[in-house]
Motif scaffolding. Structure first.
Motif, short mmCIF file in Angstrom:
data_model
loop_
_atom_site.label_atom_id
_atom_site.label_comp_id
_atom_site.label_asym_id
_atom_site.label_seq_id
_atom_site.Cartn_x
_atom_site.Cartn_y
_atom_site.Cartn_z
N ARG A 13 0.86 -1.18 0.00
CA ARG A 13 0.00 0.00 0.00
C ARG A 13 0.90 1.23 0.00
NH1 ARG A 13 -3.71 1.18 5.17
NH2 ARG A 13 -5.31 -0.07 4.17
N PRO A 14 0.50 2.26 -0.74
CA PRO A 14 1.29 3.49 -0.73
C PRO A 14 1.53 3.97 0.70
CG PRO A 14 -0.43 3.62 -2.38
CD PRO A 14 -0.64 2.34 -1.64
N GLU A 15 2.73 4.43 0.96
CA GLU A 15 3.10 4.81 2.32
C GLU A 15 2.23 5.94 2.85
OE1 GLU A 15 7.13 5.94 2.26
OE2 GLU A 15 7.80 4.13 1.23
N LEU A 16 2.01 6.91 2.01
CA LEU A 16 1.24 8.07 2.46
C LEU A 16 -0.17 7.69 2.85
CD1 LEU A 16 2.37 10.82 -0.03
CD2 LEU A 16 2.70 10.79 2.43
N ASP A 17 -0.70 6.68 2.19
CA ASP A 17 -2.07 6.28 2.43
C ASP A 17 -2.29 5.80 3.86
OD1 ASP A 17 -4.31 6.35 0.61
OD2 ASP A 17 -4.62 4.25 1.16
N ASP A 18 -1.22 5.35 4.50
CA ASP A 18 -1.33 4.88 5.88
C ASP A 18 -1.46 6.01 6.88
OD1 ASP A 18 -1.32 2.20 5.49
OD2 ASP A 18 0.85 1.97 5.74
N PHE B 48 8.24 15.43 4.13
CA PHE B 48 8.08 13.98 4.28
C PHE B 48 7.16 13.43 3.20
CE2 PHE B 48 6.03 10.32 6.52
CZ PHE B 48 7.14 9.49 6.48
N CYS B 52 8.11 10.55 0.53
CA CYS B 52 7.29 9.34 0.40
C CYS B 52 6.88 9.12 -1.05
CB CYS B 52 6.04 9.44 1.29
SG CYS B 52 6.34 9.13 3.03
N GLU B 56 7.60 5.90 -3.19
CA GLU B 56 6.54 5.09 -3.78
C GLU B 56 6.69 4.97 -5.29
OE1 GLU B 56 2.75 6.72 -2.76
OE2 GLU B 56 3.08 6.55 -0.60
N ARG B 117 8.92 7.26 8.99
CA ARG B 117 7.60 6.68 8.80
C ARG B 117 7.16 5.92 10.05
NH1 ARG B 117 3.86 4.17 5.50
NH2 ARG B 117 3.69 1.95 5.87
N LEU B 121 4.05 7.02 12.43
CA LEU B 121 2.92 6.14 12.75
C LEU B 121 2.77 5.98 14.26
CD1 LEU B 121 3.42 3.47 9.93
CD2 LEU B 121 1.49 5.05 10.17
N GLU B 124 1.07 8.96 15.49
CA GLU B 124 -0.36 8.94 15.18
C GLU B 124 -1.11 8.04 16.16
OE1 GLU B 124 -1.41 8.35 11.10
OE2 GLU B 124 -0.86 10.42 10.63
N ARG B 140 -10.19 7.08 7.80
CA ARG B 140 -9.30 7.11 6.64
C ARG B 140 -10.09 6.98 5.34
NH1 ARG B 140 -5.97 4.18 3.45
NH2 ARG B 140 -7.09 2.27 3.96
N TRP B 147 -11.07 13.92 -0.63
CA TRP B 147 -10.07 14.68 -1.39
C TRP B 147 -9.59 13.98 -2.64
CZ3 TRP B 147 -5.15 12.95 -2.39
CH2 TRP B 147 -4.61 11.97 -1.55
N LYS B 148 -9.84 12.68 -2.74
CA LYS B 148 -9.47 12.03 -3.99
C LYS B 148 -10.60 12.19 -4.99
CE LYS B 148 -6.28 8.65 -2.06
NZ LYS B 148 -6.08 7.24 -1.63
#
Lengths: 150, 150
Positions: A13-18, B48, B52, B56, B117, B121, B124, B140, B147-148
DNA sequence: TATTGTTATACTCTATAACTATA
DNA sequence: TATAGTTATAGAGTATAACAATA
């Protein structure tokens, strides 16, 4: 590499997505852009927040606004002076503590806030149009639990 | 005015509470503060994000990063120069199009990103500690739909 | 000594315009 | 002509320090 259905398959999974913070920031930026498009010439998000707090709590002080909205008194002073100049608020000296200014919306200010509020909500209907009413309520609940000291 | 249980009863819901954008902004600000506390001396959120994206998508260009992350090329240039100076990335001229620089993480950069990373996490976990794992996943999903371009 | 409101100032982030080199 | 990368610069937003008045 593609799956049997032709969709792209990510090995990771894309890193940013986490990162929830990334999603928060992107969604907030989008919302701010919408707000600016709808109301940018008349009021800005932080200024609108300040006026809403005065509306919700007539007599609130600048220092208290600063604490509630995480704004510096130093940056609040010119903003409130501008509101005063635009006739949106009244600043009344507290009778018991001469250091304090009690803040109130003027009639003009109250009307302006009501108008902006309506248009801001209409704008949010567009920004969050991809979410159902229930989903928006879920989102609101989750977000408020994050930033409020619950 | 208080109810029979002694809790304060609001005749009207606070105005700000209705605005999803307000909740988004407050939650994002809180997250950014946590990020700064954990990693502020080493890397900033936008930087960052850029690293990333390079991780990716090795070979991504600055212009493409700008489009994906809504950053101006003009602001990306000095950032990438700094990354280069810190030995975090390599910039390789494209063989076919001499205008383009292909961006790649260096070994040092890859290790740094992995470290940051992990710590981001962990941070977070603290920032969103009030939410369950399922709730975070729900959040999430909702945010990404906003936004997507879905 | 602490707090309110204020001013001045610095710093960061982002946006705009113009330039060059390549295509 | 269009795009990539770069530079310079301006503006907005926010943070820090210091001050006078009041408690």
């Amino acid at each position: 590499m593609t799956s049997r259905r032709g969709r792209i398959e990510l090995t990771t999974r894309p890193e940013l997505d986490d990162l929830l913070g990334y999603h928060l920031r992107r969604a907030s930026i989008l919302d701010l852009a919408g707000f600016a498009e709808a109301l940018g010439d008349e009021i800005k998000p932080v200024a609108f927040t300040v006026l809403c707090l005065i509306d919700e709590t007539p007599g609130i002080t600048a220092a208290e606004i600063g604490r509630q909205a995480r704004l510096q008194r130093a940056n609040l002073a010119p903003m409130l002076a501008e509101f005063d100049g635009r006739g949106l608020i009244e600043r009344r000296l507290d009778a018991e503590d001469q250091r304090i200014q009690r803040l109130h919306l003027s009639q003009l200010g109250a009307r302006a806030v009501a108008d902006w509020r309506e248009r801001a909500l209409a704008q949010e209907d567009r920004t969050f149009g991809t979410l159902t009413s229930d989903e928006r309520e879920t989102l609101r609940g989750l977000l408020s639990r994050i930033w409020k000291d619950v």
